[in-house]
Design a protein around this motif. Structure first.
Motif, PDB file in Angstrom:
ATOM      1  N   ARG A  99       0.842  -1.196   0.000  1.00  7.86           N
ATOM      2  CA  ARG A  99       0.000   0.000   0.000  1.00  7.86           C
ATOM      3  C   ARG A  99       0.875   1.242   0.000  1.00  7.86           C
ATOM      4  O   ARG A  99       1.737   1.420   0.858  1.00  7.86           O
ATOM      5  CB  ARG A  99      -0.919   0.000   1.223  1.00  7.86           C
ATOM      6  CG  ARG A  99      -1.910   1.166   1.251  1.00  7.86           C
ATOM      7  CD  ARG A  99      -2.805   1.082   2.459  1.00  7.86           C
ATOM      8  NE  ARG A  99      -3.642  -0.089   2.397  1.00  7.86           N
ATOM      9  CZ  ARG A  99      -4.805  -0.158   1.755  1.00  7.86           C
ATOM     10  NH1 ARG A  99      -5.230   0.904   1.101  1.00  7.86           N
ATOM     11  NH2 ARG A  99      -5.511  -1.259   1.770  1.00  7.86           N
ATOM     12  N   ARG A 100       0.669   2.117  -0.964  1.00 10.45           N
ATOM     13  CA  ARG A 100       1.457   3.339  -1.053  1.00 10.45           C
ATOM     14  C   ARG A 100       0.943   4.374  -0.068  1.00 10.45           C
ATOM     15  O   ARG A 100      -0.257   4.412   0.235  1.00 10.45           O
ATOM     16  CB  ARG A 100       1.384   3.903  -2.473  1.00 10.45           C
ATOM     17  CG  ARG A 100       2.057   3.027  -3.527  1.00 10.45           C
ATOM     18  CD  ARG A 100       1.814   3.603  -4.919  1.00 10.45           C
ATOM     19  NE  ARG A 100       2.563   2.888  -5.931  1.00 10.45           N
ATOM     20  CZ  ARG A 100       2.176   1.734  -6.468  1.00 10.45           C
ATOM     21  NH1 ARG A 100       1.036   1.178  -6.079  1.00 10.45           N
ATOM     22  NH2 ARG A 100       2.915   1.144  -7.388  1.00 10.45           N
ATOM     23  N   PRO A 101       1.824   5.271   0.409  1.00 13.67           N
ATOM     24  CA  PRO A 101       1.359   6.358   1.281  1.00 13.67           C
ATOM     25  C   PRO A 101       0.316   7.201   0.552  1.00 13.67           C
ATOM     26  O   PRO A 101       0.385   7.407  -0.663  1.00 13.67           O
ATOM     27  CB  PRO A 101       2.642   7.159   1.542  1.00 13.67           C
ATOM     28  CG  PRO A 101       3.760   6.194   1.314  1.00 13.67           C
ATOM     29  CD  PRO A 101       3.281   5.266   0.243  1.00 13.67           C
ATOM     30  N   LEU A 102      -0.644   7.714   1.303  1.00 10.57           N
ATOM     31  CA  LEU A 102      -1.734   8.464   0.703  1.00 10.57           C
ATOM     32  C   LEU A 102      -1.219   9.674  -0.076  1.00 10.57           C
ATOM     33  O   LEU A 102      -1.697   9.979  -1.174  1.00 10.57           O
ATOM     34  CB  LEU A 102      -2.716   8.913   1.789  1.00 10.57           C
ATOM     35  CG  LEU A 102      -3.927   9.740   1.304  1.00 10.57           C
ATOM     36  CD1 LEU A 102      -4.750   8.945   0.308  1.00 10.57           C
ATOM     37  CD2 LEU A 102      -4.775  10.174   2.489  1.00 10.57           C
ATOM     38  N   GLU A 131       0.151   8.644  -3.374  1.00  9.78           N
ATOM     39  CA  GLU A 131      -0.916   8.221  -4.270  1.00  9.78           C
ATOM     40  C   GLU A 131      -1.650   9.414  -4.860  1.00  9.78           C
ATOM     41  O   GLU A 131      -1.915   9.476  -6.063  1.00  9.78           O
ATOM     42  CB  GLU A 131      -1.901   7.324  -3.499  1.00  9.78           C
ATOM     43  CG  GLU A 131      -2.832   6.538  -4.371  1.00  9.78           C
ATOM     44  CD  GLU A 131      -2.170   5.303  -4.951  1.00  9.78           C
ATOM     45  OE1 GLU A 131      -2.890   4.351  -5.231  1.00  9.78           O
ATOM     46  OE2 GLU A 131      -0.946   5.285  -5.134  1.00  9.78           O
ATOM     47  N   VAL A 132      -1.952  10.383  -4.016  1.00 10.90           N
ATOM     48  CA  VAL A 132      -2.639  11.589  -4.493  1.00 10.90           C
ATOM     49  C   VAL A 132      -1.763  12.338  -5.493  1.00 10.90           C
ATOM     50  O   VAL A 132      -2.248  12.818  -6.533  1.00 10.90           O
ATOM     51  CB  VAL A 132      -3.011  12.501  -3.302  1.00 10.90           C
ATOM     52  CG1 VAL A 132      -3.514  13.860  -3.805  1.00 10.90           C
ATOM     53  CG2 VAL A 132      -4.069  11.836  -2.432  1.00 10.90           C
TER      54      VAL A 132
END
Length: 429
Positions: free
Chosen positions: A5-8, A11-12
């Motif tokens: 899971r990539r950091p938010l 990702e944004v």
């Protein structure tokens, strides 16, 4: 990596960079299409004026296309990978077989493609737009501080957005990325391509509108008894596709052997030949959009003229590609497919019982089938033609014909055209 899971924030940022870069692809690709439309209108005006000059007027199209080929070649030769379609380079970068030169590539593809296609060479607009989209993706990945894998994906995703922009065919851009460029289905790549394509096509529509590239009147669904006919028709398109791919590579190899002829002179000579064809009949040259529109509108010429157009453009396309200018293969292929479909219908109509599909149905199916025989991307070909024409009643004939075209070309041991072009590109010094 899968399952990580990539950091938010990362990702944004990746999605924001993709959307912004997609908008830029749409503006550049839409501007390219708008400029090509103006160039086509100017070329038609020059041809109309030259027609009133008698025999001397034939020098106008010859000079125009020879000069355009020369200038476009000189632009392309100064920038690595700028000549030709560019799709093979996008695929090579995805496979990490080649590097990129985006700052030089963008203006070379735009200016060189505009001059080459606008002057009348038998080339398509999709090659430059795919290549420019990918170059914008590289720049966005670098300046958006994306990771190496996301940057590579963005290069490929925005190449697909470039195809979508060229033909106002968003779903085709996604299929092109998965089926032709990467030959895989990666969820993250799909997301980036979807977002970039939506942004790109939305911006392009602000410039060139949102109508299908080749709107076709509603066509009835063909009777089930016609499906074997479309299967056979697809097989013939596969034979033609294999021959066309062989001719494209053969023309390039022939030019490679002409070492005593300077490449600029070779490009000008090819342009002069295409210009002479244009002087005889404007429909024999150019990308083929006007010809395709007439055929899909059931306003095609007689059998003899169809055969002449098919034979001449079958050779003129590979010849134009050998001039080593920026320009693609898709648009001329679609015109050839429409020609073959219309001609096949005209030849078969006397023996087809009523009610039989009309010439427009065979033209639409021929576009996808011949494309598939050359490129070997049936899903992309089917959806591309459906989006370009707005036709939703020919799914079964399209599926069967493209199946037959793929199998036939494979059995003839014809290599997909972009595999051949990529290998040639990587082998050249």
């Amino acid at each position: 990596m899968p399952g990580v899971r990539r950091p938010l924030g990362a990702e944004v940022r990746a999605f924001a960079v993709t959307a912004a870069a997609g908008c830029l692809v749409g503006l550049v690709g839409g501007g390219f299409r708008w400029c090509l439309e103006r160039a086509d209108a100017l070329r038609r005006a020059l041809l109309a004026a030259a027609a009133g000059l008698g025999a001397a007027g034939m020098l106008v199209p010859i000079t125009l296309t020879a000069s355009g080929a020369l200038v476009a070649h000189l632009i392309a030769r100064r920038v690595p990978y700028a000549a030709g379609s560019g799709i093979q380079h996008v695929e090579a970068v995805w496979r990490q077989e080649s590097d990129t030169h985006p700052w030089r590539l963008l203006p070379a593809k735009f200016a060189g493609g505009l001059v080459a296609i606008g002057s009348g060479l038998v080339l398509g607009r999709e090659g430059p737009t795919v290549h420019m989209g990918a170059a914008i993706g590289v720049l966005a990945g670098r300046h958006g501080r994306l990771g190496p894998e996301d940057a590579r994906m963005l290069h490929t995703a925005l190449g697909g957005a470039g195809l979508a922009v060229a033909f106002s065919a968003p779903l085709s851009g996604l299929l092109f990325v998965c089926e032709e460029v990467t030959r895989s289905f990666r969820p993250r790549l799909v997301l980036l391509t979807l977002l970039g394509t939506v942004a790109a096509v939305s911006c392009t529509r602000l410039i060139v509108g949102d109508a299908p590239a080749f709107p076709v009147p509603d066509l009835p669904s063909p009777p089930l008894w016609t499906l074997p006919a479309f299967l056979l028709f697809g097989a013939t398109a596969g034979v033609l596709g294999a021959a066309y791919a062989h001719l494209v590579v053969g023309a390039l190899e022939l030019c490679d052997r002409m070492t005593r002829v300077p490449t600029p002179l070779r490009a000008a000579a090819i342009g002069a030949v295409v210009g002479a064809l244009m002087a005889a009949d404007p429909l024999l040259a150019g990308g083929g959009d006007v010809l395709t529109e007439r055929l899909l509108g059931a306003a095609g010429p007689g059998v003899t003229a169809l055969a002449v157009y098919l034979a001449v453009r079958f050779v003129a396309g590979p010849l134009s590609y050998a001039a080593a200018t920026p320009g693609g293969l898709f648009a001329p292929l679609l015109a050839l497919g429409a020609l073959w479909g219309t001609l096949a219908h005209a030849l078969a109509a006397p023996v087809l019982p009523s009610p039989a599909p009309g010439p427009a149905a065979f033209a639409v199916v021929g576009m996808a089938a011949l494309f598939t025989g050359v490129v070997r991307a049936p899903a992309t070909g089917i959806v591309l033609v459906a989006e370009m024409t707005g036709t939703l009643s020919l799914w079964l004939p399209l599926l069967l014909a493209c199946f037959a075209a793929t199998v036939t070309a494979d059995r003839l041991e014809s290599e997909p055209i972009y595999d051949s072009l990529r290998r040639r590109m990587l082998q050249r010094p």
